[in-house]
Design a protein around this motif. Structure first.
Motif, PDB file in Angstrom:
ATOM      1  N   TYR A  69       0.802  -1.206   0.252  1.00 16.55           N
ATOM      2  CA  TYR A  69       0.029   0.047   0.206  1.00 16.55           C
ATOM      3  C   TYR A  69       1.003   1.052   0.121  1.00 16.55           C
ATOM      4  O   TYR A  69       0.515   2.214  -0.761  1.00 16.55           O
ATOM      5  CB  TYR A  69      -0.967   0.034   1.147  1.00 16.55           C
ATOM      6  CG  TYR A  69      -1.977   0.989   1.290  1.00 16.55           C
ATOM      7  CD1 TYR A  69      -2.357   1.543   0.117  1.00 16.55           C
ATOM      8  CD2 TYR A  69      -2.642   1.352   2.539  1.00 16.55           C
ATOM      9  CE1 TYR A  69      -3.214   2.579   0.060  1.00 16.55           C
ATOM     10  CE2 TYR A  69      -3.652   2.289   2.422  1.00 16.55           C
ATOM     11  CZ  TYR A  69      -4.215   2.889   1.192  1.00 16.55           C
ATOM     12  OH  TYR A  69      -5.000   3.905   1.670  1.00 16.55           O
ATOM     13  N   LEU A  70       1.891   1.286   0.730  1.00 14.15           N
ATOM     14  CA  LEU A  70       2.789   2.391   0.863  1.00 14.15           C
ATOM     15  C   LEU A  70       3.517   2.788  -0.490  1.00 14.15           C
ATOM     16  O   LEU A  70       3.776   3.971  -0.713  1.00 14.15           O
ATOM     17  CB  LEU A  70       3.786   2.291   1.994  1.00 14.15           C
ATOM     18  CG  LEU A  70       3.327   2.548   3.438  1.00 14.15           C
ATOM     19  CD1 LEU A  70       4.275   1.980   4.370  1.00 14.15           C
ATOM     20  CD2 LEU A  70       3.056   3.809   3.598  1.00 14.15           C
ATOM     21  N   LYS A  71       3.416   1.797  -1.134  1.00 12.92           N
ATOM     22  CA  LYS A  71       4.422   1.880  -2.422  1.00 12.92           C
ATOM     23  C   LYS A  71       3.511   2.733  -3.322  1.00 12.92           C
ATOM     24  O   LYS A  71       3.833   3.608  -4.198  1.00 12.92           O
ATOM     25  CB  LYS A  71       4.925   0.584  -3.375  1.00 12.92           C
ATOM     26  CG  LYS A  71       6.004  -0.111  -2.217  1.00 12.92           C
ATOM     27  CD  LYS A  71       6.103  -1.448  -3.058  1.00 12.92           C
ATOM     28  CE  LYS A  71       7.205  -2.197  -2.552  1.00 12.92           C
ATOM     29  NZ  LYS A  71       7.427  -3.514  -3.045  1.00 12.92           N
ATOM     30  N   LEU A  72       2.079   2.300  -3.322  1.00 18.09           N
ATOM     31  CA  LEU A  72       1.202   3.040  -4.248  1.00 18.09           C
ATOM     32  C   LEU A  72       0.827   4.568  -3.583  1.00 18.09           C
ATOM     33  O   LEU A  72       0.660   5.498  -4.638  1.00 18.09           O
ATOM     34  CB  LEU A  72      -0.094   2.585  -4.129  1.00 18.09           C
ATOM     35  CG  LEU A  72      -0.128   0.883  -4.750  1.00 18.09           C
ATOM     36  CD1 LEU A  72      -1.446   0.356  -4.261  1.00 18.09           C
ATOM     37  CD2 LEU A  72       0.069   1.261  -6.605  1.00 18.09           C
ATOM     38  N   LEU A  73       0.825   4.856  -2.327  1.00 20.33           N
ATOM     39  CA  LEU A  73       0.873   6.122  -1.715  1.00 20.33           C
ATOM     40  C   LEU A  73       2.075   6.942  -1.964  1.00 20.33           C
ATOM     41  O   LEU A  73       1.756   8.352  -2.049  1.00 20.33           O
ATOM     42  CB  LEU A  73       0.568   5.916  -0.233  1.00 20.33           C
ATOM     43  CG  LEU A  73      -0.733   5.099   0.580  1.00 20.33           C
ATOM     44  CD1 LEU A  73      -0.565   4.966   1.826  1.00 20.33           C
ATOM     45  CD2 LEU A  73      -2.060   5.999  -0.248  1.00 20.33           C
ATOM     46  N   LYS A  74       3.062   6.400  -2.194  1.00 19.95           N
ATOM     47  CA  LYS A  74       4.224   7.157  -2.495  1.00 19.95           C
ATOM     48  C   LYS A  74       4.538   7.298  -4.044  1.00 19.95           C
ATOM     49  O   LYS A  74       5.366   7.966  -4.419  1.00 19.95           O
ATOM     50  CB  LYS A  74       5.676   6.441  -1.934  1.00 19.95           C
ATOM     51  CG  LYS A  74       5.443   6.456  -0.446  1.00 19.95           C
ATOM     52  CD  LYS A  74       6.812   5.734   0.228  1.00 19.95           C
ATOM     53  CE  LYS A  74       6.660   5.758   1.685  1.00 19.95           C
ATOM     54  NZ  LYS A  74       7.916   5.094   2.263  1.00 19.95           N
ATOM     55  N   GLY A  75       3.803   6.678  -4.730  1.00 21.86           N
ATOM     56  CA  GLY A  75       3.580   6.779  -6.221  1.00 21.86           C
ATOM     57  C   GLY A  75       2.478   7.204  -7.004  1.00 21.86           C
ATOM     58  O   GLY A  75       2.041   8.503  -6.495  1.00 21.86           O
TER      59      GLY A  75
END
Length: 680
Positions: free
Chosen positions: A215-221
């Motif tokens: 999820y964090l990868k999506l939120l940072k991307g």
């Protein structure tokens, strides 16, 4: 003078109550908004819509909030961070604080909303439906969310004991606690809060990510722009000013001269309406400022404070009227009574000393049958709570009898008979409480007396005429009765006078009426069967060991009007096998919602995808049969049902459900010792 508050000011009214310039006066009720109202208000705030002004009155160096409590608490809920509660003191009215999330890129949301807010509560820890935010999640969605929740080793405890910091909305796409935005200065602050606080196993129905790292990868991307867009709006609304008006002292002084808080009632009429017991409770709190504390001490988590006041007022009135029955008071009745200094004094005394709390505790202890040598096990709290909620007249009779007979020695046998009679009255439709009070309240031996006279008491509203289970079983074994249901005979529900039907009439005449017309016997029989057919309280009773083991912590009482149970009412013969289908025998449809076809089953145990497992598959283990209250005589027929019944071969379905219904009734009959109450 600037007559405005900003959103942070309003939130701080509850987080810093000692230093807050605004307090909640005793006359106000608790928080009653439903999740949809909370979500809709925040959608309005984010869109810049006006949300109305607050109304306050001066109280020395502070303001009392006279109108706007629901909105103020909703604003506080959004600012509340469940992951960091340091310094959080007593809240105005919430015992368990809900958590507001926002779906930053929803696939679906309510038609009238721009933003997709998701409120999670103790009763609905994974929120409501995203599209229709006033509807519960489906059983399948709740079950799937629970499976995700259980993946974390910390979440192996009871279903209702977990913290609101360990759950998350399920029917959404990319949820983030809204407080992360309200407390953030920039994008990095939001990301840090997510890294620090969100559960590692977070996933949602849309399956766009598999865990927090994903999820964090999506939120940072890809989702960074969505976070920044919401931050732009939350920065603006932090300084949003909400007007307030002040009720001047002259108006309040005039109000104090009145016997009743007319001002509050008038204000209430344009806000969240109070009626009946709620309004009486508010009037009482306005007269006795310490009332809320006193009543909540009595609460015991089995009865709402407003109901305590209702019972206390009636007990007080009955004592003053020499033990006569007092009907439930209207607001006008209460306003008239409270003008009487004697009534006012006695009502306050009964609530402010320990007697009333001890009386409630004694009543609940008796109803639980805990450590009673006459009973095996313990009555589940949910059954006691349901009894009190649905049968306030009976409960009033019970506690008043205990009150005026406090010197009587109550043995375990007498306590057990109290419990048995009260549940019998509740489960078998006793509706003559006024006559019960008039004829039995001063009878010290009432609980040990037979119930014959109270079956169809004075020819109306008495307890139903109860048949011995063996007689009922013998009746439904008759081939011509089975054929009536198979052939969908229009008289199948009534009493067939042939065969065992004659024995039933003789039994009725023996226990109640010597000369009984056939149509009256038919009425007695039909009412009993109709009640047994749908009375799920009996099922909770017979599955009490399972409920007490699996749901020891479940005692559902929240400030939000938001209730649920941590179990399914599972159809043994699947509802989907007949619902909406053509050419299905009416007997299948009629009996499928019989308690004989239901079982209480925890969400995590109900693994049947799409509800398509056959009864034979559902009940194929001994442990399942034991916890589901399946006996050998009904399992004999369940085990033969492996597929949908599409024709008139309903024998196995009819026999399995009918036999189990009678087994349930028989267990209630035996364990409550009903036969001891019926004189033959």
């Amino acid at each position: 003078m600037d007559k405005t508050f900003d959103l942070t000011d309003i939130s701080d009214w509850q987080t810093n109550m000692e230093s807050s310039p605004v307090t909640l006066p005793a006359i106000q009720r608790g928080f009653v908004w439903k999740p949809k109202q909370v979500e809709d208000l925040w959608d309005s705030i984010m869109r810049g819509y006006p949300i109305g002004s607050f109304l306050v009155s001066r109280n020395v160096d502070k303001f009392d909030l006279m109108d706007g409590q629901q909105r103020a608490t909703t604003i506080f809920i959004a600012h509340y961070n469940p992951f960091d509660t340091n310094g959080l003191g007593k809240i105005w009215s919430l015992k368990i604080i809900p958590v507001l999330w926002i779906d930053i890129k929803p696939i679906s949301k309510p038609d009238t909303s721009k933003y997709s807010f998701r409120l999670i509560t103790n009763s609905h820890p994974w929120g409501y439906q995203s599209k229709e935010n006033n509807k519960k999640l489906s059983v399948s969605d709740r079950r799937n969310a629970l499976e995700i929740f259980r993946e974390d080793e910390k979440n192996k405890s009871g279903y209702t004991t977990f913290s609101n910091s360990t759950v998350f909305p399920y029917d959404c796409t990319f949820p983030i606690p809204f407080c992360f935005f309200l407390k953030a200065d920039d994008y990095d602050d939001v990301i840090k809060s997510i890294e620090d606080y969100l559960p590692d196993n977070i996933r949602t129905k849309e399956k766009k990510f598999s865990n927090k790292d994903d999820y964090l990868k999506l939120l940072k991307g890809d989702l960074k722009s969505q976070i920044e867009e919401i931050l732009i709006t939350t920065r603006k609304i932090k300084n949003k000013k909400i007007n307030y008006d002040i009720i001047e002292n002259e108006t309040l002084n005039e109000e104090e001269k009145q016997d009743n808080p007319t001002l509050f009632i008038r204000l209430n009429s344009s806000g969240t309406a109070l009626t009946g017991d709620d309004l009486i409770y508010s009037i009482y709190k306005s007269i006795f400022p310490d009332a809320k504390k006193l009543v909540e001490e009595i609460n015991l988590n089995f009865i709402q404070p407003v109901q305590i006041i209702s019972l206390a007022t009636r007990i007080t009135a009955s004592k003053l009227d020499k033990n006569t029955f007092t009907r439930k008071m209207s607001v006008r009745d209460f306003q008239r009574r409270i003008k009487d200094d004697n009534f006012k004094s006695k009502l306050n005394n009964i609530l402010s000393n320990k007697t009333f709390k001890e009386l409630f505790q004694k009543a609940i202890d008796i109803l639980s049958c805990k450590n009673n040598d006459q009973f095996i096990g313990e009555i589940p709290p949910i059954l006691i709570k349901t009894f009190i909620k649905r049968n306030q007249e009976l409960f009033l009779f019970f506690i008043y009898w205990l009150h005026i007979n406090k010197e009587k020695d109550l043995t375990d046998e007498i306590k057990f008979k109290m419990t048995s009679k009260l549940f019998l009255f509740s489960w078998f439709n006793f509706k003559n409480e006024k006559l019960l009070w008039e004829e039995k309240i001063n009878n010290t031996d009432f609980w040990e007396e037979p119930i014959n006279e109270m079956m169809r008491w004075k020819n109306e509203y008495g307890i139903q005429l109860l048949l011995p289970p063996d007689m009922l079983r013998e009746y439904y074994k008759q081939e011509h009765i089975v054929n009536k249901f198979k052939l969908q005979d229009e008289h199948r529900w009534g009493l067939d006078l042939n065969g065992v039907g004659e024995k039933i009439i003789e039994y009725y005449q023996e226990i109640k009426i010597k000369e009984l017309e056939n149509h009256i016997s038919n009425e007695y029989f039909w009412k009993l069967i109709n009640n047994l057919h749908s009375n799920r309280q009996l099922l909770l009773f017979v599955q009490r060991e399972y409920i007490n083991t699996e749901f020891t912590d479940f005692n559902n009482l929240e400030d939000l009007e938001d209730t649920d149970t941590p179990w399914d009412w599972d159809h043994i013969y699947p509802d989907s096998w007949h619902n909406g289908k053509h050419n299905i025998n009416k007997g299948i449809k009629e009996w499928n919602n019989n308690i004989g076809n239901y079982r209480v089953l925890s969400l995590e145990q109900n693994r049947s995808e799409n509800n398509n497992l056959s009864p034979a598959e559902r009940l194929n283990s001994n442990s399942t049969q034991e916890t589901s209250f399946i006996q050998k005589n009904d399992y004999k027929y369940w085990s033969k049902i492996n597929e949908i019944i599409k024709d008139d071969k309903i024998d196995n379905h009819f026999n399995a459900i009918t036999i189990r219904m009678i087994n349930i009734y028989e267990k209630v009959w035996n364990e409550l010792k009903i036969h001891d109450f019926i004189k033959r």
